[in-house]
Scaffold this motif. Structure first.
Motif, PDB file in Angstrom:
ATOM      1  N   ASN A 229      32.200  39.262  43.447  1.00 15.03           N
ATOM      2  CA  ASN A 229      31.510  39.398  44.735  1.00 15.03           C
ATOM      3  C   ASN A 229      32.495  39.375  45.906  1.00 15.03           C
ATOM      4  OD1 ASN A 229      29.197  39.734  46.313  1.00 15.03           O
ATOM      5  ND2 ASN A 229      28.935  37.520  46.620  1.00 15.03           N
ATOM      6  N   GLY A 230      33.657  40.010  45.720  1.00 16.74           N
ATOM      7  CA  GLY A 230      34.638  40.092  46.790  1.00 16.74           C
ATOM      8  C   GLY A 230      35.491  38.847  46.951  1.00 16.74           C
ATOM      9  N   ILE A 231      35.316  37.857  46.074  1.00 12.18           N
ATOM     10  CA  ILE A 231      36.116  36.620  46.123  1.00 12.18           C
ATOM     11  C   ILE A 231      37.214  36.707  45.076  1.00 12.18           C
ATOM     12  CG2 ILE A 231      36.082  34.106  45.862  1.00 12.18           C
ATOM     13  CD1 ILE A 231      33.051  34.275  46.558  1.00 12.18           C
ATOM     14  N   GLU A 232      38.463  36.626  45.508  1.00  8.83           N
ATOM     15  CA  GLU A 232      39.595  36.697  44.595  1.00  8.83           C
ATOM     16  C   GLU A 232      39.961  35.299  44.096  1.00  8.83           C
ATOM     17  OE1 GLU A 232      42.913  38.603  46.386  1.00  8.83           O
ATOM     18  OE2 GLU A 232      41.881  40.510  46.722  1.00  8.83           O
ATOM     19  N   VAL A 233      40.260  35.193  42.812  1.00  2.00           N
ATOM     20  CA  VAL A 233      40.775  33.962  42.226  1.00  2.00           C
ATOM     21  C   VAL A 233      42.208  34.233  41.760  1.00  2.00           C
ATOM     22  CG1 VAL A 233      40.538  32.242  40.401  1.00  2.00           C
ATOM     23  CG2 VAL A 233      38.501  33.144  41.546  1.00  2.00           C
ATOM     24  N   ILE A 234      43.157  33.528  42.364  1.00  2.00           N
ATOM     25  CA  ILE A 234      44.587  33.770  42.150  1.00  2.00           C
ATOM     26  C   ILE A 234      45.211  32.533  41.508  1.00  2.00           C
ATOM     27  CG2 ILE A 234      46.790  34.207  43.324  1.00  2.00           C
ATOM     28  CD1 ILE A 234      45.064  35.599  45.529  1.00  2.00           C
ATOM     29  N   ASP A 235      46.060  32.765  40.515  1.00  2.00           N
ATOM     30  CA  ASP A 235      46.746  31.686  39.806  1.00  2.00           C
ATOM     31  C   ASP A 235      48.199  31.667  40.247  1.00  2.00           C
ATOM     32  OD1 ASP A 235      47.562  29.763  38.015  1.00  2.00           O
ATOM     33  OD2 ASP A 235      47.387  31.029  36.235  1.00  2.00           O
TER      34      ASP A 235
END
Length: 463
Positions: A328-334
């Motif tokens: 939903n347009g939310i990025e999850v970055i590690d």
């Protein structure tokens, strides 16, 4: 030969296992914590993993045991090795004796950026057709594995860590590697569990400098006073410096770029025409990493223009600003950031990218230095460019993260449970936001669990 590795799922020891397997040895190993990406890498190569340390893991007796530096006296399996008089050695020593001899060795040292810079250097050499070997403390996405032997006699790129070698060898790992080319990328205080102060680390870096031959090369960040102090202790090798502002003579190599735009830059040297480079990475720290890799590659005959073309195809290693998913347009970055400086580098680099969404920082103080609280006073400043900060208080942390949270400029909160942390992120995140999760461990599977929770909230597919 049957080689058994204690601490096999550590980034260094797991990579060592891949090299031993490639040499034709039967490889097994044990560890107290098994998690991707290293565990999946090892299992894919047919390496048997044993969860936990026990004397039974040594039956039947292996021909050689390689003991990682995370192991110490009192460990049940270590004690069994000693009691049974099994042959044992350290990982760095085995590497030097069986892999690094009779080939050019390029070592990348520094407090920050070793994995990224070593990955870049290996890729520049690969792109130029040199078929390098490498051992890197992460998984370079251009290769898909953290280690390989490479071509016979080809250059070997090694991530050179200053941490100690083993419980029976307290020298820094990198003194074993005897490199022909050593990159000294940066240097500040870290590893508070084994070093008393920065001067103690500088001495270890000087021990590395002492091993580089006179016909070799030292590639040194000109903007680092600690590295100049290292060289002042004695230097017998030609030094090439990089960094500094174009027009203000510091390094032999420098970069220029438009303000806030580090994905397009120009590399300058007094003896070369400027070279314009475009690539996917962001942040001033990655420009320094790129300069170091380009200069090191040039020592092996790779032209600057060829290196620039290779960088355009470079993908950062896993867990280095790695996009794990978008919901939903939310990025999850590690990101592997485990030190205040690394946290600040990561957040500043991500802040420079285009986009109107917020930057949400999620931080687990997990490294040995963090656990000791040696850097806690620097943590509030390190997150200044985030819009919100979510701190995790691990159950075995001896100091309270609440003090740090209260000193933060951005809105900040502390969580002592993963479920509560996920619920807060799912509640707060909005389309366009970037959630960057920073830890040098698995963080109890937070990345996957968060993406799943976001999908459940949005009923949206993962992209």
């Amino acid at each position: 030969m049957h080689i058994h590795i204690l601490g096999i799922c550590g980034t260094f020891m797991g990579s060592l296992a891949l090299l031993a397997r490639e040499l034709g040895h039967r490889v097994t190993g044990s560890d107290a914590g098994v998690y991707p990406p290293m565990s999946t890498q090892l299992e894919a190569q047919g390496i048997a993993l044993m969860d936990g340390y026990a004397p039974a893991n040594l039956e039947p007796a292996p021909d050689l045991v390689i003991i990682g530096n995370a192991l110490s006296r009192g460990n049940a399996e270590v004690e069994a090795v000693l009691d049974r008089h099994l042959p044992y050695t350290s990982g760095p020593q085995w590497l030097q004796e069986h892999v690094l001899t009779r080939r050019p060795v390029l070592a990348v040292a520094g407090t920050h950026g070793k994995t990224t810079t070593a990955s870049m250097l290996a890729w520049l050499l690969e792109h130029a057709g040199l078929a390098p070997g490498f051992l890197i403390g992460g998984v370079p996405r251009n290769f898909g594995v953290s280690a390989r032997l490479g071509g016979a006699g080809a250059p070997f790129v090694i991530e050179a860590d200053e941490y100690d070698t083993a419980f029976f060898d307290k020298r820094s790992k990198f003194v074993h590697y005897r490199p022909d080319v050593a990159v000294l990328n940066n240097l500040e205080f870290d590893h508070a569990d084994i070093f008393d102060d920065l001067a103690a680390i500088e001495r270890q870096f000087h021990h590395l400098v002492r091993t580089v031959p006179g016909r070799g090369a030292l590639i040194v960040n000109a903007a680092e006073p600690a590295l100049e102090r290292v060289l002042a202790q004695g230097c017998w090798t030609p030094v090439t410096r990089f960094g500094g502002v174009v027009g203000e003579r510091q390094g032999d190599w420098q970069v220029s770029h438009e303000p806030g735009e580090t994905r397009r830059f120009t590399l300058h040297h007094r003896d070369h025409a400027p070279v314009a480079i475009e690539w996917s990475l962001s942040g001033e720290h990655n420009l320094a990493n790129a300069m170091a890799a380009i200069v090191a590659a040039e020592t092996q005959g790779v032209s600057v223009s060829a290196a620039g073309r290779a960088l355009a195809e470079f993908a950062s290693p896993r867990r280095r600003q790695e996009l794990r998913g978008v919901v939903n347009g939310i990025e999850v970055i590690d990101d592997f950031a485990h030190h205040p400086t690394a946290i600040a580098f990561t957040l500043t680099g991500l802040r420079s990218l285009a986009g109107s969404g917020r930057l949400l920082a999620v931080i687990e103080p997990r490294s040995n230095t963090m656990r000791l609280g040696a850097m806690k006073t620097r943590l509030p400043e390190s997150v200044a460019t985030a819009d919100r900060v979510y701190w995790y208080q691990p159950p075995n942390l001896s100091w309270s993260v609440h003090e740090v949270s209260e000193a933060c400029r951005p809105p900040s909160a502390v969580f002592d449970g993963i479920d509560a942390l996920i619920n807060a992120l799912v509640s707060d995140a909005e389309p366009g936001d970037r959630i960057v999760i920073m830890s040098n461990g698995s963080f109890d599977g937070l990345h996957e669990r968060l993406l799943e929770a976001l999908m459940q909230r949005a009923d949206a597919p993962l992209s």
